[in-house]
Design a protein around this motif. Sequence first.
Motif, PDB file in Angstrom:
ATOM      1  N   GLU B 107       0.802  -1.214   0.000  1.00  0.00           N
ATOM      2  CA  GLU B 107       0.000   0.000   0.000  1.00  0.00           C
ATOM      3  C   GLU B 107       0.835   1.265   0.000  1.00  0.00           C
ATOM      4  O   GLU B 107       0.468   2.255  -0.626  1.00  0.00           O
ATOM      5  N   GLY B 108       1.987   1.214   0.682  1.00  0.00           N
ATOM      6  CA  GLY B 108       2.862   2.383   0.654  1.00  0.00           C
ATOM      7  C   GLY B 108       3.271   2.713  -0.770  1.00  0.00           C
ATOM      8  O   GLY B 108       3.142   3.853  -1.228  1.00  0.00           O
ATOM      9  N   MET B 111       0.226   3.854  -2.959  1.00  0.00           N
ATOM     10  CA  MET B 111      -0.266   5.209  -2.670  1.00  0.00           C
ATOM     11  C   MET B 111       0.722   6.281  -3.115  1.00  0.00           C
ATOM     12  O   MET B 111       0.327   7.314  -3.656  1.00  0.00           O
TER      13      MET B 111
ATOM     14  N   ASP D  35       9.428  -0.205  10.277  1.00  0.00           N
ATOM     15  CA  ASP D  35       9.949   1.131   9.999  1.00  0.00           C
ATOM     16  C   ASP D  35       9.004   2.256  10.414  1.00  0.00           C
ATOM     17  O   ASP D  35       9.312   3.423  10.183  1.00  0.00           O
ATOM     18  N   ALA D  77       3.451   3.656   3.690  1.00  0.00           N
ATOM     19  CA  ALA D  77       2.008   3.885   3.731  1.00  0.00           C
ATOM     20  C   ALA D  77       1.688   5.128   4.548  1.00  0.00           C
ATOM     21  O   ALA D  77       0.763   5.883   4.238  1.00  0.00           O
ATOM     22  N   SER D 119      -9.837   2.245   2.321  1.00  0.00           N
ATOM     23  CA  SER D 119     -10.027   1.488   3.551  1.00  0.00           C
ATOM     24  C   SER D 119     -11.128   2.084   4.418  1.00  0.00           C
ATOM     25  O   SER D 119     -11.619   3.190   4.180  1.00  0.00           O
ATOM     26  N   LEU D 127      -7.325   4.188  10.854  1.00  0.00           N
ATOM     27  CA  LEU D 127      -8.734   4.597  10.823  1.00  0.00           C
ATOM     28  C   LEU D 127      -9.484   4.115  12.062  1.00  0.00           C
ATOM     29  O   LEU D 127     -10.494   4.715  12.443  1.00  0.00           O
ATOM     30  N   ARG D 164      -6.259  -4.400   5.725  1.00  0.00           N
ATOM     31  CA  ARG D 164      -5.458  -3.521   4.875  1.00  0.00           C
ATOM     32  C   ARG D 164      -4.076  -3.369   5.510  1.00  0.00           C
ATOM     33  O   ARG D 164      -3.863  -3.670   6.681  1.00  0.00           O
ATOM     34  N   GLY D 165      -3.162  -2.821   4.697  1.00  0.00           N
ATOM     35  CA  GLY D 165      -1.812  -2.590   5.201  1.00  0.00           C
ATOM     36  C   GLY D 165      -0.999  -3.872   5.172  1.00  0.00           C
ATOM     37  O   GLY D 165      -1.508  -4.959   4.906  1.00  0.00           O
ATOM     38  N   ASP D 179      -1.938  -2.283  16.122  1.00  0.00           N
ATOM     39  CA  ASP D 179      -1.543  -1.708  14.834  1.00  0.00           C
ATOM     40  C   ASP D 179      -0.656  -0.486  15.069  1.00  0.00           C
ATOM     41  O   ASP D 179      -1.047   0.434  15.805  1.00  0.00           O
ATOM     42  N   GLY D 181       0.152   2.078  13.181  1.00  0.00           N
ATOM     43  CA  GLY D 181      -0.420   3.355  12.734  1.00  0.00           C
ATOM     44  C   GLY D 181      -1.520   3.834  13.662  1.00  0.00           C
ATOM     45  O   GLY D 181      -1.693   5.042  13.888  1.00  0.00           O
ATOM     46  N   ALA D 182      -2.272   2.896  14.228  1.00  0.00           N
ATOM     47  CA  ALA D 182      -3.301   3.262  15.200  1.00  0.00           C
ATOM     48  C   ALA D 182      -2.642   3.843  16.449  1.00  0.00           C
ATOM     49  O   ALA D 182      -3.069   4.867  16.991  1.00  0.00           O
TER      50      ALA D 182
HETATM   51  N1  LIG Z   1      -4.749   1.105   3.270  1.00  0.00           N
HETATM   52  C1  LIG Z   1      -4.569   1.654   4.477  1.00  0.00           C
HETATM   53  N2  LIG Z   1      -5.500   2.408   5.052  1.00  0.00           N
HETATM   54  C2  LIG Z   1      -5.308   2.956   6.259  1.00  0.00           C
HETATM   55  N3  LIG Z   1      -4.205   2.805   6.974  1.00  0.00           N
HETATM   56  C3  LIG Z   1      -3.227   2.058   6.457  1.00  0.00           C
HETATM   57  C4  LIG Z   1      -3.342   1.450   5.197  1.00  0.00           C
HETATM   58  N4  LIG Z   1      -2.199   0.778   4.945  1.00  0.00           N
HETATM   59  C5  LIG Z   1      -1.406   0.986   6.020  1.00  0.00           C
HETATM   60  N5  LIG Z   1      -2.024   1.751   6.929  1.00  0.00           N
HETATM   61  C6  LIG Z   1      -1.482   2.226   8.223  1.00  0.00           C
HETATM   62  O1  LIG Z   1      -0.092   2.477   8.055  1.00  0.00           O
HETATM   63  C7  LIG Z   1       0.619   1.865   9.098  1.00  0.00           C
HETATM   64  C8  LIG Z   1       1.999   1.432   8.630  1.00  0.00           C
HETATM   65  O2  LIG Z   1       2.763   2.576   8.323  1.00  0.00           O
HETATM   66  P1  LIG Z   1       4.307   2.429   7.946  1.00  0.00           P
HETATM   67  O3  LIG Z   1       4.922   1.318   8.709  1.00  0.00           O
HETATM   68  O4  LIG Z   1       4.910   3.775   8.142  1.00  0.00           O
HETATM   69  O5  LIG Z   1       4.274   2.119   6.396  1.00  0.00           O
HETATM   70  P2  LIG Z   1       4.621   0.756   5.620  1.00  0.00           P
HETATM   71  O6  LIG Z   1       3.527  -0.211   5.949  1.00  0.00           O
HETATM   72  O7  LIG Z   1       4.656   1.128   4.189  1.00  0.00           O
HETATM   73  O8  LIG Z   1       5.949   0.278   6.133  1.00  0.00           O
HETATM   74  C9  LIG Z   1      -0.219   0.685   9.512  1.00  0.00           C
HETATM   75  O9  LIG Z   1       0.044   0.350  10.856  1.00  0.00           O
HETATM   76  C10 LIG Z   1      -1.634   1.180   9.294  1.00  0.00           C
HETATM   77  O10 LIG Z   1      -2.140   1.831  10.439  1.00  0.00           O
END
Ligand SMILES: Nc1ncnc2c1ncn2[C@@H]1O[C@H](COP(=O)(O)OP(=O)(O)O)[C@@H](O)[C@H]1O
Lengths: 329, 329, 203, 203
Positions: B107-108, B111, D35, D77, D119, D127, D164-165, D179, D181-182
């Motif tokens: 997804e990173g 996007m 990361d 992401a 998502s 989210l 997702r993710g 999570d 990101g949460a």
């Molecule tokens: N499609 C998505 N929609 C919403 N949040 C997402 C999505 N994909 C990833 N995330 C959020 O991004 C976070 C991961 O961020 P990060 O580790 O910085 O990026 P990456 O996954 O590219 O290494 C996940 O824990 C999740 O909360």
Amino acid sequence: MKKLINAVDDVLAQSLDGFAAAHADIVTLGEERKFVRRRQVKPGKVALISGGGSGHEPLHAGFVGFGMLDAACPGQVFTSPTPDQMMAAAEAVDGGAGTLYIVKNYEGDVMNFAMAAEMASGPVESLILDDDVAVENSTWTTGRRGVAGTLIVEKIVGAAAERGDDLASLKALGARVNSHTRSMGVALTSCTVPAAGKPTFSLGEDEMEMGVGIHGEPGRRRVKLASADAIAEEMLGAIVGDLSLTSATEVLLFVNGFGGTPLMELYLMQDRARKWLDGKGIKVARSLTGSYVTSLDMAGCSLTLSVLDEQAKALWDAPVHTPALRWGM
Amino acid sequence: MKKLINAVDDVLAQSLDGFAAAHADIVTLGEERKFVRRRQVKPGKVALISGGGSGHEPLHAGFVGFGMLDAACPGQVFTSPTPDQMMAAAEAVDGGAGTLYIVKNYEGDVMNFAMAAEMASGPVESLILDDDVAVENSTWTTGRRGVAGTLIVEKIVGAAAERGDDLASLKALGARVNSHTRSMGVALTSCTVPAAGKPTFSLGEDEMEMGVGIHGEPGRRRVKLASADAIAEEMLGAIVGDLSLTSATEVLLFVNGFGGTPLMELYLMQDRARKWLDGKGIKVARSLTGSYVTSLDMAGCSLTLSVLDEQAKALWDAPVHTPALRWGM
Amino acid sequence: MDSQAREQLIRAVAATIFQHSEELTALDQAIGDGDHGLNLKRGFEAVTAELPGLAEKSWPDLLKAAGMAMVMKVGGASGPLFGTFFMELGKTVGAEPDRAAVVAAFGKAVEAVKARGRSEAGQKTLLDVLVPVQAALAAGADAAAIKAEAIAAADKTVPMQAIRGRASFLGERSVGHMDPGARSSSLIIATVADELNKQGLMP
Amino acid sequence: MDSQAREQLIRAVAATIFQHSEELTALDQAIGDGDHGLNLKRGFEAVTAELPGLAEKSWPDLLKAAGMAMVMKVGGASGPLFGTFFMELGKTVGAEPDRAAVVAAFGKAVEAVKARGRSEAGQKTLLDVLVPVQAALAAGADAAAIKAEAIAAADKTVPMQAIRGRASFLGERSVGHMDPGARSSSLIIATVADELNKQGLMP
Ligand SMILES: Nc1ncnc2c1ncn2[C@@H]1O[C@H](COP(=O)(O)OP(=O)(O)O)[C@@H](O)[C@H]1O
Ligand SMILES: Nc1ncnc2c1ncn2[C@@H]1O[C@H](COP(=O)(O)OP(=O)(O)O)[C@@H](O)[C@H]1O
Ligand SMILES: [Mg+2]
Ligand SMILES: [Mg+2]
Ligand SMILES: [Mg+2]
Ligand SMILES: [Mg+2]
């Protein structure tokens, strides 16, 4: 021990079979897997044959093909091949112009190739390579080890053989390139010989082995893990000193991985080595970066410098078509 | 953590500098190291741009050059590049025929490439690659990861772009190759992200991670270390089942090392995979063996099969001249 | 010595090597490349694979065949060295050797090893066992004394600095470890001495 | 809120991220690629590098600039997601926002994140913090309640299976971990709530 293998006794045979099948357009495997040879033998060409213990892949079999070796004899892991292998290879790739054995300076290799040469029928010469500056040089000991510089000698002599140079000239050329080529290595971790099942040596989490050999032999000294810059400086300092390089010399810089170190770090070393050489006014006219003369799964790398004159440069650039090195065709 | 580096923050920059210096005949590095591009841009040719997190070397920068990519955008280690990188790259290699982004399905990456595409001026298409069978497929989740099969898509689409195919055809070709290509990986050890300083995961001395991703993401399951034959069978079984391969199909077999596994083991896997496919009547018409889509210093490998028709075979065989893949010129 | 006795002797030597294979490999890991035990194991597997036929040959043919098997199967430094030793013994020992013939042949074989290895005693190699054993043999030592000499000679390689062989690359760091080839030679000699004594052929 | 107060708010958020960077990375090592802490650290370093100038901008410009800095510096992401969130906030919040304006803008920003990430809440992503916080905000919760809601919402991602993710690649094995990101979103929201409360802007 963690390896992608079946039984320890099958490692060499299955790896050779995979190699031969994957590169069937270039090489064939001799009976009983005694050697890997080129598909096409060129009449009137001096046959270049190398070999040594396995575990250093792609050396030597990966360098069999147009513009490099005619055959390579794989020994057991880290063990010189036996004379019957060299004799069978010499017979298979004989072009009627004699045979040059390219041998890394380990007594096992030297003695086994010597026995093969003594039993040979046609004219045979041997070229002994000893580019490792980590070992102190002296005429009354075994001398220095042959390590990553071997690739450079095999490439340059291979190109000269391809254009039709005779046996004596090839031996002289090889000896000259060898004397202008120096290497030094560092290990961050040990390798593990499959049959031994455990690491050859052990290093602390913050230690490295400076001057390590390509069989995991101990080097100059065991020291604290240092930065890439400090490592490059120590290795290049030893090499440049030994070659008595002066500024404005043109060199080939070869950053060689030992098997467990990824390309990202090797390119970083390529950068740091270049910056250091730049500071001394030494010009990197050609380079190579990759894991070509390995030590099983050992992490670490070696740096090699080879002084280039116009002839060496042209022979290095000449077309080559082998499983591991390919350009110009 | 044992790596050939200076400061953790310099790893990417110094590695890119070494790469660009070593391959200055083929590539140049963009400003602020935002991208690696080919020296020669061909007017009227669709620009192929890929990119992704670093740590997978030689992917993608190693595939920039004639017959493959026009530019590659390196992100931080295991982190997608940012849209400004893709935009700068697109501008630098624009040939007036549009741009195709080749994106691994994370997804990173998706996007960031999407944001770049939204901000672009000229015509841009994106190709999302997802060849990893370890992850269950479904339309309502993120889906599958893009892994080693990326190399095959980049080679085949690259050859088609070189001969002058237009943007729509290239996207369609890439989507078709992607749908005919499947991979699966196994890790014997973890990788260590330099900035994290410690292994991403930990495995027992007798364990392996089956179905691992190329960022050390956990896979299908953690199991006891198995033989090369058992590993090949599980991975190929999953791939062949997913592709619904029937006997007499011709495939490309790609044995890819993850960075810490030496060539000797990869050729052994090449042998075992061939033997297994042989038994199913599937014909290996082409192959590749080496560490091309890596995961830093992780030990292990992936197997990839790609179904070959005559067109794909011809495009695979077409000349390529990049730092990491070179043949035919 | 009949063919049965010869077979028993060969099997005893091979058994000693198999038993000590890991020890020899460990010694080689310390100052070499960790394969000496594996190398000799492979060699003696090749030799015993030729039994019982091998034991039916005359002493010269048997020794030459065993030496050739070592040369063609072992590789490394030990293949040519052990192979040369046995082949040279075979060339000079004669069909029905007495003690004098054995002493003379042993001497020739040691010289052949020196020539092959371009080496001398004192360089931390198997010659540091072969040379003193040859002297003991020439001086008329009995089985127990020869065995003791062989074992002691291997021990004496510990403080030496290696001049030849892989250990020489270590320079001073080779000091403090027993030479693997010296150890394996001493084990073979000790086993032969024991066997000959058991069979009543050596006091 | 003057520029000094705005600078203090931004620095407080950045400090929270820097302090928790290793925790976030550890969470991401368990079910992602390890990361997330580094990514946000890089992003907030880029944002604070623009101080004090950044704080002198109007709210819309400030938020858009901060969002763009995240997009162009973070990658992964989180770069597009956090970046989109702040950019969208900037687009809709207005120069002198009251509570109603903030509630509306927050809602729009959450929708933009959903669109960017394709998502919804319930998929074990950031989210799952943003959506309940938005509800609390709309319902008139005070600073302490918003903070508590954010922290609790992140905790509730532990038993979820990721859809997702990166964690989604793990399927069932994603269950039992928070999570990343949460967690980072909850930390940012908690810090903002604390700061606004301290500055007397939110009861
Ligand atoms: N499609 C998505 N929609 C919403 N949040 C997402 C999505 N994909 C990833 N995330 C959020 O991004 C976070 C991961 O961020 P990060 O580790 O910085 O990026 P990456 O996954 O590219 O290494 C996940 O824990 C999740 O909360
Ligand atoms: N030049 C030499 N002369 C005599 N003995 C030697 C020489 N080189 C090596 N050796 C002996 O060989 C032994 C090592 O044998 P081995 O491990 O089987 O071969 P390699 O060193 O090729 O791995 C050493 O311990 C030493 O005793
Ligand atoms: Mg050896
Ligand atoms: Mg990432
Ligand atoms: Mg050895
Ligand atoms: Mg992450």
